[in-house]
Design a protein around this motif. Structure first.
Motif, mmCIF file in Angstrom:
data_model
loop_
_atom_site.group_PDB
_atom_site.id
_atom_site.type_symbol
_atom_site.label_atom_id
_atom_site.label_comp_id
_atom_site.label_asym_id
_atom_site.label_seq_id
_atom_site.Cartn_x
_atom_site.Cartn_y
_atom_site.Cartn_z
ATOM 1 N N UNK A 176 -108.039 28.005 52.026
ATOM 2 C CA UNK A 176 -107.257 28.117 50.798
ATOM 3 C C UNK A 176 -107.747 27.053 49.813
ATOM 4 N N UNK A 177 -107.914 27.434 48.562
ATOM 5 C CA UNK A 177 -108.300 26.444 47.563
ATOM 6 C C UNK A 177 -109.649 26.738 46.947
ATOM 7 N N UNK A 178 -110.135 25.782 46.129
ATOM 8 C CA UNK A 178 -109.581 24.430 45.955
ATOM 9 C C UNK A 178 -108.351 24.410 45.032
ATOM 10 N N UNK A 179 -107.409 23.478 45.358
ATOM 11 C CA UNK A 179 -106.209 23.279 44.563
ATOM 12 C C UNK A 179 -106.196 21.856 44.008
ATOM 13 N N UNK A 180 -105.529 21.712 42.897
ATOM 14 C CA UNK A 180 -105.196 20.357 42.438
ATOM 15 C C UNK A 180 -104.063 19.839 43.318
ATOM 16 N N UNK A 181 -104.132 18.554 43.687
ATOM 17 C CA UNK A 181 -103.036 17.963 44.449
ATOM 18 C C UNK A 181 -101.754 18.002 43.625
ATOM 19 N N UNK A 182 -100.624 17.975 44.328
ATOM 20 C CA UNK A 182 -99.336 18.013 43.618
ATOM 21 C C UNK A 182 -99.250 16.871 42.616
ATOM 22 N N UNK A 183 -99.671 15.681 43.026
ATOM 23 C CA UNK A 183 -99.853 14.581 42.065
ATOM 24 C C UNK A 183 -101.354 14.553 41.782
ATOM 25 N N UNK A 184 -101.736 15.222 40.718
ATOM 26 C CA UNK A 184 -103.154 15.471 40.446
ATOM 27 C C UNK A 184 -103.923 14.174 40.184
ATOM 28 N N UNK A 185 -103.321 13.273 39.431
ATOM 29 C CA UNK A 185 -103.974 12.003 39.124
ATOM 30 C C UNK A 185 -103.178 10.881 39.770
ATOM 31 N N UNK A 186 -103.853 10.079 40.567
ATOM 32 C CA UNK A 186 -103.194 8.997 41.290
ATOM 33 C C UNK A 186 -104.053 7.746 41.212
ATOM 34 N N UNK A 187 -103.461 6.682 40.679
ATOM 35 C CA UNK A 187 -104.176 5.404 40.532
ATOM 36 C C UNK A 187 -105.497 5.579 39.793
ATOM 37 N N UNK A 188 -105.482 6.428 38.767
ATOM 38 C CA UNK A 188 -106.662 6.610 37.920
ATOM 39 C C UNK A 188 -107.687 7.576 38.463
ATOM 40 N N UNK A 189 -107.394 8.227 39.587
ATOM 41 C CA UNK A 189 -108.365 9.153 40.183
ATOM 42 C C UNK A 189 -107.786 10.559 40.259
ATOM 43 N N UNK A 190 -108.629 11.537 39.886
ATOM 44 C CA UNK A 190 -108.240 12.942 39.971
ATOM 45 C C UNK A 190 -108.459 13.425 41.403
ATOM 46 N N UNK A 191 -107.578 14.342 41.844
ATOM 47 C CA UNK A 191 -107.618 14.743 43.258
ATOM 48 C C UNK A 191 -107.551 16.266 43.393
ATOM 49 N N UNK A 192 -108.490 16.779 44.187
ATOM 50 C CA UNK A 192 -108.577 18.215 44.473
ATOM 51 C C UNK A 192 -108.765 18.370 45.978
ATOM 52 N N UNK A 193 -108.267 19.478 46.540
ATOM 53 C CA UNK A 193 -108.407 19.638 47.991
ATOM 54 C C UNK A 193 -108.474 21.101 48.404
ATOM 55 N N UNK A 194 -109.035 21.310 49.583
ATOM 56 C CA UNK A 194 -108.978 22.586 50.278
ATOM 57 C C UNK A 194 -107.964 22.442 51.416
#
Length: 843
Positions: free
Chosen positions: A786-804
């Motif tokens: 499944x994915x890739x999706x943006x994390x529920x908190x997409x930006x955390x501590x200045x970093x963008x996050x995506x996941x499968x």
């Protein structure tokens, strides 16, 4: 020629593998499996720290580099811990060095040092040298040699400078070496030398005489600092006495692990008798333990059923057989009561404590206490599972369902998996205990993988608390306090002097039912616990003119309003720690119509203090427990009756036994239920069951009031009845039909970085590589992607996050495939971190 296969420490996952080095003749016979070594790495032959995993007679490589050195005082890892590092690295997709860090004591390191020796070629008189130089030379003459690390411990930075000067003068010689260092604390003492009372011919100043007399009259060795204080002299006076050989200054290592227990309340815990039901449970556990092979049991009992009593009786049996024990608890707040109980009962066996609230030095001393065999029981949070305890007979995991047993940073292990490994190695018994087991553990127990042992009744005939639901939909609204809203100077207020009620009403935190029950509880001189799962004063701030929500610039979350002393209020991000001033006007539209919405522990504490004048209210959350041993101070105060109401987050919910608590209130039960997580029902049920179980644990009848907007929800109904079996039946059917654990494993592969396009491209590249691997080399590895999706908190501590998200069975082929793809992807994903997480607690 022989070879050492090593794993480098401190290298990224992309280049983490075994490397072969040849063993020079002068090191042959000294180098051992599990020992540390320093090796050259890369084109520049940079010295790297490594762990030797294998000694062999042949290497598959034609050319190998030689091992540089073996660090002094290095010790190493035994076979169990070496194998555990391999297990963690392979199962949880982390560098081998990260696994080693979990096992080594806090503050451990390998450093380059100088080894100083005395040069017989250069003679000097003591009169030509200062006191430090004389002491350094005497130390080196006595010991034959001394490293720069040892000199720094004994004499500080000035000692190193002095040694360097003596080397320039030719008094000392040196050679370069490597040395293992750990976090130690030495205390300086002063002792009288045999001839000190005969000071004939030795001139002393009045201050030197006073200091010497104070030491003689005390009749014992004294702490250097105490002697200075009591005699009213400076440190230099004592040092001059040492130079005149009237006293000796020496150092001993301080046992900070022992000091830790002074900060915990010792709970009286005399001998006790097990009930018939508890005795049956105990007999089953003893039978499993005496099988002398790896076994796992789930001790499942309602809150207050006496699971701890059964475990303590089992511990007595294990200790009497000369075996050792690890007791794991989910969070620091729980260890307070656990330590108090265990410290009183098992003080003669030696107990070591390990948790995140200890200083680096305290952790290091606890590790040494365990390694040297001076502790037979280790108590702690998840990191305690790595304690270097040998001959383990029992591992206990209390509140086994708790999410804090899963690490959220590399290595992303679950404590349960590590405990199983250690029990298999030691042929030990693994006992998981809970009133609300994880769905996965209960399924394993029902399937026969674990032994299921049940306690269905409260110990001593105590009754479960009566539970009442209070529908907050029928609750009236109240006018917000003056500081909750700002800037309502609209036309209506300007013309009539009144504010628009629709804009200033917010819902009550404490409904009439809970308010009445708190009053009755206080009248009876009993105690109450009020639970709210949000810290801070207000959840967020927004502009009522344009709708702008004040958010963290580093994270995709709103800032929380916190009140502090002296009016220094702040907007705080609970994820990265960013804070800013409380806004007066909206930065977007320039209007001053700022509203503060939602409520947290600070506002609840303030509200209760105002509504119940004279009531003593304590608050326990992440803000009030930042200080050392603050958890213990708050819990001890409440346990000893110094407060009437305890307000808190999850910290107050689990494992505590307060005999005077007759009322538990849940401010709003809905907050954890309606979230995007397949475990939401399980977490809500567990949390509510635990917090409700704090009431009525002794002779005092208990009552729980649950405030909710969904009083008919079946999860709440099961929790109020403490009917885990019915809840399990409902939840396992949902998991099976939707294919969620325990009917599959979930592995997330995540990508994070400061440049959004880089993160997205890295995720896409990985997806294409995974698709190619699944069609060819790894077509036997079955999974659903499944994915890739943006994390529920997409930006955390200045970093963008995506996941499968990958649904699969966590087998060897799946791990091989993902490990290979991640290592291949890392060099291609510049400035992007790539990681995998097996069965994360939060999706």
């Amino acid at each position: 020629m022989r070879y050492a296969a090593v794993r480098l420490l401190g290298v990224p996952y992309g280049i983490d593998k075994e490397y072969d080095y040849n063993i020079p003749l002068h090191l042959d016979g000294k180098i051992k499996e599990g020992g540390f070594a320093v090796v050259p790495f890369g084109g520049a032959n940079t010295a790297k720290n490594a762990l030797v995993v294998k000694i062999k007679d042949e290497s598959e490589y034609n050319k190998t580099k030689p091992v540089i050195a073996l660090p002094k005082n290095s010790g190493g890892l035994n076979g169990e811990m070496l194998g555990l590092c391999e297990f963690i690295s392979e199962h949880f997709f982390c560098p081998f060095g990260d696994a080693v860090k979990c096992i080594l004591p806090s503050g451990f390191g390998i450093v380059k040092s100088k080894i100083y020796k005395y040069s017989e070629k250069k003679e000097v008189n003591d009169d030509e040298l200062n006191g430090s130089a004389v002491n350094i030379i005497e130390r080196i003459k006595r010991d034959g040699e001394c490293s720069s690390v040892e000199l720094k411990k004994a004499f500080g930075e000035k000692g190193l400078q002095c040694a360097a000067s003596l080397e320039k003068l030719g008094v000392l010689t040196s050679e370069t070496d490597y040395e293992c260092v750990v976090n130690e604390k030495n205390e300086r003492y002063v002792r009288i030398l045999p001839e000190s009372e005969k000071t004939n011919g030795i001139k002393l100043t009045p201050k030197q005489s006073d200091a010497l007399e104070t030491l003689i009259l005390s009749g014992e060795d004294r702490l250097f600092s105490e002697l200075v204080s009591e005699s009213g002299v400076s440190a230099s006076v004592i040092k001059e006495l040492a130079k005149k050989k009237l006293v000796e200054i020496y150092s001993i290592k301080r046992d900070r692990a022992k000091d830790v227990f002074d900060n915990y309340q010792k709970l009286e815990n005399g001998d006790f008798e097990l009930s018939d039901e508890q005795k049956t449970a105990y007999d089953k556990l003893v039978s499993l333990y005496e099988a002398e092979e790896a076994k796992a049991a789930l001790l499942y009992g309602i809150t207050g059923s006496g699971k701890t009593n059964v475990i303590m009786k089992l511990m007595e049996k294990v200790l009497s057989d000369g075996k050792n024990i690890i007791v794991l608890v989910p969070e620091i707040a729980l260890t307070s009561q656990t330590v108090g109980r265990f410290a009183s009962k098992y003080k003669d066996y030696g107990i070591a404590l390990i948790h995140s609230g200890l200083s680096s030095g305290e952790k290091s001393d606890a590790w040494k206490k365990i390694e040297t065999g001076n502790a037979k029981i280790v108590i702690g949070t998840r990191s305690a599972i790595f304690a270097p305890l040998e001959n383990v007979g029992l591992i206990v995991m209390d509140e086994e369902q708790d999410a804090s047993f899963k690490s959220d940073r590399s290595p992303k292990y679950h404590t349960r998996d590590v405990a199983k490994y250690r029990c298999v190695y030691n042929k030990a018994l693994f006992v998981m205990a809970s009133a609300t087991p994880s769905i996965e553990s209960f399924y394993n127990a029902k399937s026969g993988r674990y032994e299921l042992i049940e306690l269905k009744n409260r110990y001593g005939g105590a009754k479960l608390p009566k539970v009442e639901f209070y529908d907050m939909k029928n609750e009236p609204f109240f006018m917000a306090p003056d500081d909750a809203f700002r800037g309502f100077s609209d036309e209506k207020e300007e013309k009539t002097g009144e504010k628009d009620r629709a804009e200033t009403e917010i819902p009550l935190m404490i409904g009439e039912k809970l308010k009445d029950e708190i009053a009755h509880c206080l009248d009876r001189k009993e105690q109450a616990i009020i639970f709210i799962n949000r810290r801070g004063y207000r959840a967020f701030a927004m502009c009522r003119n344009c709708g702008e929500v004040f958010s963290c610039p580093n994270c995709s979350v709103s800032l929380t309003y916190h009140k502090y002393a002296k009016g220094k209020n702040r907007m705080v991000c609970h994820y990265c720690g960013y804070s800013s001033d409380v806004p007066e006007v909206c930065a977007k539209c320039g209007k001053d119509r700022i509203s503060f919405v939602g409520s947290g522990t600070q506002l609840l504490e303030e509200t209760l203090s105002k509504q119940f004048e004279g009531a003593r209210v304590l608050r326990m959350d992440a803000d009030t427990t930042t200080g050392k041993y603050s958890h213990e101070k708050i819990l001890s105060s409440f346990r000893n009756g110094k407060a009437d109401i305890l307000v808190g987050t999850q910290m107050v919910a689990k494992g505590h036994d307060f005999p005077k608590v007759s009322l538990v209130g849940v401010a709003l039960a809905d907050t954890s239920l309606f979230v995007n997580d397949f475990k939401a029902n399980e977490k809500t049920f567990s949390l509510l069951t635990q917090v409700l179980g704090r009431a009525g644990r002794a002779d005092v009848p208990g009552l729980a009031v649950i405030q909710t907007y969904s009083p008919d929800n079946e999860v709440f109904r099961y929790a109020s009845l403490q009917d885990y079996d019915k809840f399990y039946e409902s939840e396992i059917n949902f998991r099976k039909s939707s294919v969620f654990p325990p009917f599959c494993d979930i592995i997330t592969v995540g990508f994070s970085g400061g440049v959004e396009t880089d993160v997205i491209n890295a995720a896409r590249n990985f997806g294409m590589m995974l698709d190619e691997a699944a069609k060819n080399v790894y077509k036997d590895a079955k999974f659903i992607l499944f994915g890739p999706f943006k994390n529920e908190i997409y930006k955390l501590a200045g970093k963008y996050r995506v996941r499968y998200i990958i649904k699969c069975r966590n087998g060897k082929r799946i791990r091989q495939m993902l490990s290979e793809l991640i290592k291949t992807n890392i060099p291609k994903s510049k400035n992007v971190s790539v990681y995998a997480d097996v069965n994360p607690t939060n999706l």
